[in-house]
Design an enzyme around this catalytic site. Structure first.
Site: not given
Length: 305
Positions: A146, A170, A251, A254, A277, A286
Site C-alpha cells: 500500500r 493495517k 492503488h 497493488r 489481506h 483479483y
C-alpha cells in the site's frame, strides 16, 4: 466535539494504534454524526436502529456516495463497541443495520508490460526526481505494498541485499515483501543519490508526524520523509504524461501486482499473505480480473469467437 467522541478517538490512537489518517477519517465521520444529532436534539445513547436508518437516508439524499456512507457506519460500529466495552451504554442501535449494497467494480490495473513501462517513465520525463521516482514505482509494483506502507518504510526495514523488506500494514501487522531484480536495480541507483542528499542536508534530522527521529527510505528533495500524500502527488504527475493510463490510481500498482501473480498461477492464499489481506475474499477480487483478461484474450485470438 462531544467528550465521549474525543475519548474514543484518543483510545483508537493510543490503545488501538490506528494511523493518523484513520483517526482523521473517524473524526470527520463523528463530526457529521454529531451535527445531525444536534439538529434533531437526539442523545447518542438513546438512539434506535430506526434513527440510524434515517441518518443513512439523509446522507443518501445529500448524494453522499454509498461507499462513504458504509465507511461512516464502520466508524459508528467501532464507537458503539467501545461504548459497550466501557459500560457507557447498554444499547447498540447500529448492530442490526446493514451496509448499503455497492456496485461491484473491478480494480483498475496495469498489464506487466505497462507497469514496467511506467517504471521507466521518469527517465524520459525530466520532472521531479527521476531516480527516486523510478525506484518508488518499481517498489510499489514489485512488492504490492500500500502507498502508506511504502511511506512508512525505513532503511532499517530493508534486507542488506535488497531482496525483501519488513512492512507494517493495517493494525500494525508485520509482513515480509519482496523486491524483483529490476526493482533492486532502481533501488541501488536511488540509494546512492539518497545518501548524497542526506549528507548535503546533514543536521536536519528526519522526523515523523509524532516527532520521532526516522531514516525514511523514500525522501523528498529536502531529505525529509515522503508522505503518502507526496507519493500520490508524484504518481499523479506521471499519470498526466500517460493519456492511456489517465484513470490510474496509486492503488493500481497493488492491483497490478496481485493480478500478475494470479495470472501466472500463484496460489491465492500466498497472494493473500503477500498483500496482507485479513480475508481471502478480499484477494478473490483479483481472480475476476484474470477471468476478464482471459475472456478478452479469447475474443481477440480465437478465430470463431
Amino acid at each position: 466535539m462531544n467528550e465521549v467522541f474525543e475519548s474514543y478517538l484518543t483510545y483508537s490512537a493510543g490503545v488501538r494504534q490506528f494511523t493518523k489518517a484513520t483517526i482523521d477519517s473517524y473524526k470527520n465521520d463523528l463530526i457529521i454524526f454529531e451535527e445531525w444529532l444536534k439538529e434533531l436534539d437526539l442523545n447518542i445513547f438513546e438512539l434506535k436502529a430506526s434513527d440510524i436508518r434515517i441518518f443513512i437516508a439523509e446522507l443518501a439524499d445529500k448524494k453522499i456516495a454509498p461507499a462513504s456512507i458504509n465507511r461512516m457506519m464502520s466508524t459508528l460500529r467501532g464507537f458503539y463497541k467501545y461504548a459497550l466495552r466501557f459500560n457507557l451504554t447498554k444499547m447498540n442501535p447500529i448492530s442490526s443495520v446493514r451496509n448499503l449494497k455497492l456496485a461491484q467494480k473491478l480494480p483498475v490495473f496495469m498489464f506487466p508490460k505497462q507497469a514496467q513501462e511506467f517504471c521507466r517513465l521518469p527517465s524520459n520525463a525530466g520532472i521531479l526526481w527521476e531516480t527516486r521516482d523510478a525506484a518508488l514505482f518499481a517498489s510499489l509494483y514489485s512488492t504490492g505494498c500500500r502507498v502508506s506502507e511504502l511511506a512508512g518504510l525505513d532503511i532499517k526495514d530493508l534486507d542488506k541485499t535488497l531482496s525483501y523488506a519488513i512492512v507494517f500494514g493495517k493494525g500494525k501487522k508485520e509482513r515480509k515483501v519482496f523486491f524483483a531484480e529490476f526493482a533492486k536495480e532502481y533501488l541501488r541507483e536511488y540509494l546512492k543519490e539518497r545518501s548524497d542528499l542526506v549528507e548535503k542536508f546533514k543536521g536536519q534530522v528526519q522526523k515523523d508526524g509524532k516527532g520521532k527521529i526516522r531514516d525514511t527510505l523514500f525522501i523528498n528533495q529536502k531529505a525529509q520523509p515522503l508522505t503518502s500524500r507526496g507519493i500520490r502527488y508524484i504518481i499523479d504527475r506521471y499519470v498526466e504524461l500517460s493519456p492511456e493510463l489517465k484513470h490510474l490510481s496509486p492503488h493500481a500498482f497493488r492491483h497490478s501486482f496481485a493480478s500478475t501473480l494470479i495470472t501466472r498461477g500463484a496460489d491465492i492464499r500466498v497472494v493473500q499473505e503477500l498483500l496482507g489481506h485479513e480475508s481471502v475474499s478480499t484477494t478473490q477480487r483479483y481472480t475476476h480480473i484474470t477471468a476478464e483478461q482471459l475472456q478478452n484474450l479469447y475474443k481477440t485470438a480465437h478465430p470463431h469467437s
